[in-house]
Design a protein around this motif. Sequence first.
Motif, mmCIF file in Angstrom:
data_model
loop_
_atom_site.group_PDB
_atom_site.id
_atom_site.type_symbol
_atom_site.label_atom_id
_atom_site.label_comp_id
_atom_site.label_asym_id
_atom_site.label_seq_id
_atom_site.Cartn_x
_atom_site.Cartn_y
_atom_site.Cartn_z
ATOM 1 N N GLU A 19 0.835 -1.186 0.000
ATOM 2 C CA GLU A 19 0.000 0.000 0.000
ATOM 3 C C GLU A 19 0.875 1.243 0.000
ATOM 4 N N ILE A 20 0.359 2.307 -0.591
ATOM 5 C CA ILE A 20 1.115 3.557 -0.643
ATOM 6 C C ILE A 20 0.399 4.613 0.191
ATOM 7 N N THR A 21 1.160 5.573 0.649
ATOM 8 C CA THR A 21 0.595 6.701 1.376
ATOM 9 C C THR A 21 0.428 7.851 0.394
ATOM 10 N N LYS A 22 -0.782 8.366 0.339
ATOM 11 C CA LYS A 22 -1.096 9.483 -0.544
ATOM 12 C C LYS A 22 -1.434 10.705 0.290
ATOM 13 N N GLU A 23 -0.773 11.814 0.005
ATOM 14 C CA GLU A 23 -1.134 13.101 0.604
ATOM 15 C C GLU A 23 -1.790 13.908 -0.505
ATOM 16 N N LYS A 24 -2.873 14.601 -0.167
ATOM 17 C CA LYS A 24 -3.631 15.319 -1.194
ATOM 18 C C LYS A 24 -3.773 16.800 -0.865
ATOM 19 N N TRP A 25 -3.924 17.612 -1.917
ATOM 20 C CA TRP A 25 -4.236 19.039 -1.806
ATOM 21 C C TRP A 25 -5.175 19.383 -2.944
ATOM 22 N N HIS A 26 -6.248 20.098 -2.604
ATOM 23 C CA HIS A 26 -7.205 20.497 -3.646
ATOM 24 C C HIS A 26 -7.745 21.897 -3.360
ATOM 25 N N LYS A 30 -11.551 21.408 2.196
ATOM 26 C CA LYS A 30 -11.411 20.587 3.400
ATOM 27 C C LYS A 30 -11.316 19.094 3.072
ATOM 28 N N LEU A 31 -12.027 18.641 2.050
ATOM 29 C CA LEU A 31 -12.002 17.229 1.673
ATOM 30 C C LEU A 31 -10.716 16.839 0.937
ATOM 31 N N LYS A 32 -9.969 17.856 0.492
ATOM 32 C CA LYS A 32 -8.728 17.671 -0.255
ATOM 33 C C LYS A 32 -8.928 16.910 -1.558
ATOM 34 N N GLN A 33 -10.135 16.992 -2.105
ATOM 35 C CA GLN A 33 -10.424 16.418 -3.412
ATOM 36 C C GLN A 33 -11.779 16.928 -3.883
ATOM 37 N N ASP A 34 -12.041 16.794 -5.159
ATOM 38 C CA ASP A 34 -13.316 17.175 -5.748
ATOM 39 C C ASP A 34 -14.122 15.896 -5.904
ATOM 40 N N THR A 35 -15.167 15.736 -5.123
ATOM 41 C CA THR A 35 -15.955 14.509 -5.195
ATOM 42 C C THR A 35 -16.977 14.542 -6.323
ATOM 43 N N THR A 36 -17.283 15.724 -6.860
ATOM 44 C CA THR A 36 -18.225 15.816 -7.967
ATOM 45 C C THR A 36 -17.588 15.286 -9.254
ATOM 46 N N ALA A 37 -16.436 15.838 -9.629
ATOM 47 C CA ALA A 37 -15.739 15.385 -10.838
ATOM 48 C C ALA A 37 -14.886 14.149 -10.562
ATOM 49 N N GLY A 38 -14.537 13.937 -9.294
ATOM 50 C CA GLY A 38 -13.761 12.759 -8.921
ATOM 51 C C GLY A 38 -12.272 12.872 -9.200
ATOM 52 N N TYR A 39 -11.641 13.921 -8.683
ATOM 53 C CA TYR A 39 -10.198 14.088 -8.854
ATOM 54 C C TYR A 39 -9.628 14.934 -7.729
ATOM 55 N N VAL A 40 -8.319 14.959 -7.655
ATOM 56 C CA VAL A 40 -7.606 15.796 -6.704
ATOM 57 C C VAL A 40 -6.622 16.652 -7.498
ATOM 58 N N GLN A 41 -6.376 17.873 -7.065
ATOM 59 C CA GLN A 41 -5.472 18.749 -7.810
ATOM 60 C C GLN A 41 -4.020 18.301 -7.704
ATOM 61 N N VAL A 42 -3.586 17.934 -6.490
ATOM 62 C CA VAL A 42 -2.209 17.469 -6.295
ATOM 63 C C VAL A 42 -2.244 16.231 -5.409
ATOM 64 N N ILE A 43 -1.506 15.226 -5.817
ATOM 65 C CA ILE A 43 -1.341 14.050 -4.973
ATOM 66 C C ILE A 43 0.145 13.775 -4.838
ATOM 67 N N LYS A 44 0.577 13.559 -3.588
ATOM 68 C CA LYS A 44 1.987 13.303 -3.304
ATOM 69 C C LYS A 44 2.131 11.855 -2.857
ATOM 70 N N VAL A 45 3.014 11.140 -3.526
ATOM 71 C CA VAL A 45 3.360 9.774 -3.165
ATOM 72 C C VAL A 45 4.875 9.736 -3.068
ATOM 73 N N ASP A 46 5.371 9.364 -1.888
ATOM 74 C CA ASP A 46 6.806 9.424 -1.613
ATOM 75 C C ASP A 46 7.295 10.840 -1.888
ATOM 76 N N ASN A 47 8.250 10.987 -2.797
ATOM 77 C CA ASN A 47 8.746 12.340 -3.092
ATOM 78 C C ASN A 47 8.328 12.809 -4.488
ATOM 79 N N MET A 48 7.205 12.277 -4.962
ATOM 80 C CA MET A 48 6.684 12.665 -6.279
ATOM 81 C C MET A 48 5.362 13.411 -6.123
ATOM 82 N N LEU A 49 5.196 14.473 -6.909
ATOM 83 C CA LEU A 49 3.931 15.200 -6.983
ATOM 84 C C LEU A 49 3.321 14.957 -8.351
ATOM 85 N N TYR A 50 2.050 14.617 -8.356
ATOM 86 C CA TYR A 50 1.294 14.455 -9.591
ATOM 87 C C TYR A 50 0.236 15.545 -9.577
ATOM 88 N N ILE A 51 0.330 16.475 -10.526
ATOM 89 C CA ILE A 51 -0.512 17.662 -10.516
ATOM 90 C C ILE A 51 -1.480 17.619 -11.683
#
Length: 143
Positions: A19-26, A30-51
């Motif tokens: 399993e991986i640890t995901k940190e999110k920013w949106h 407060k939810l750190k993601q958009d539940t309507t469209a179903g995405y997050v603006q930034v997700i951090k896994v280890d030392n990688m950011l996926y924007i």
Amino acid sequence: MALLLLSLANTALVAQQKEITKEKWHWDNKLKQDTTAGYVQVIKVDNMLYISGAVSTEVTPEGITQVYRALERSLKSFGAGFQHVVKENLYTTDIEAMKKYNNARKAFYRGDFPAATRVQVVRLYMPEAKLEVELVAHLPKSN
């Protein structure tokens, strides 16, 4: 039977370790993601950011700058900057305008450019959008 149980327990342990640890920013949501469209603006896994892609309704110097300012905010959410970007994917409905105003994009990298892909598309998720850019950034490992 004991061997089967031991094997199943070992499989479960290996699965847990994968399993991986995901940190999110949106966008300060407060939810750190958009539940309507179903995405997050930034997700951090280890030392990688996926924007996720930032968009503009115009491919002009102002529109391009607007996109890269939004991406800059996304990078800053985890203490990063454009110097950490290793991959850029750019989608536009007008590749010729993007080529014409490419200097607006290049200014954010200050001569340290990432690997990049640029694609002209018929349309983007938001029908009025004409430009969308997504990034992958690599953060230094903390000691």
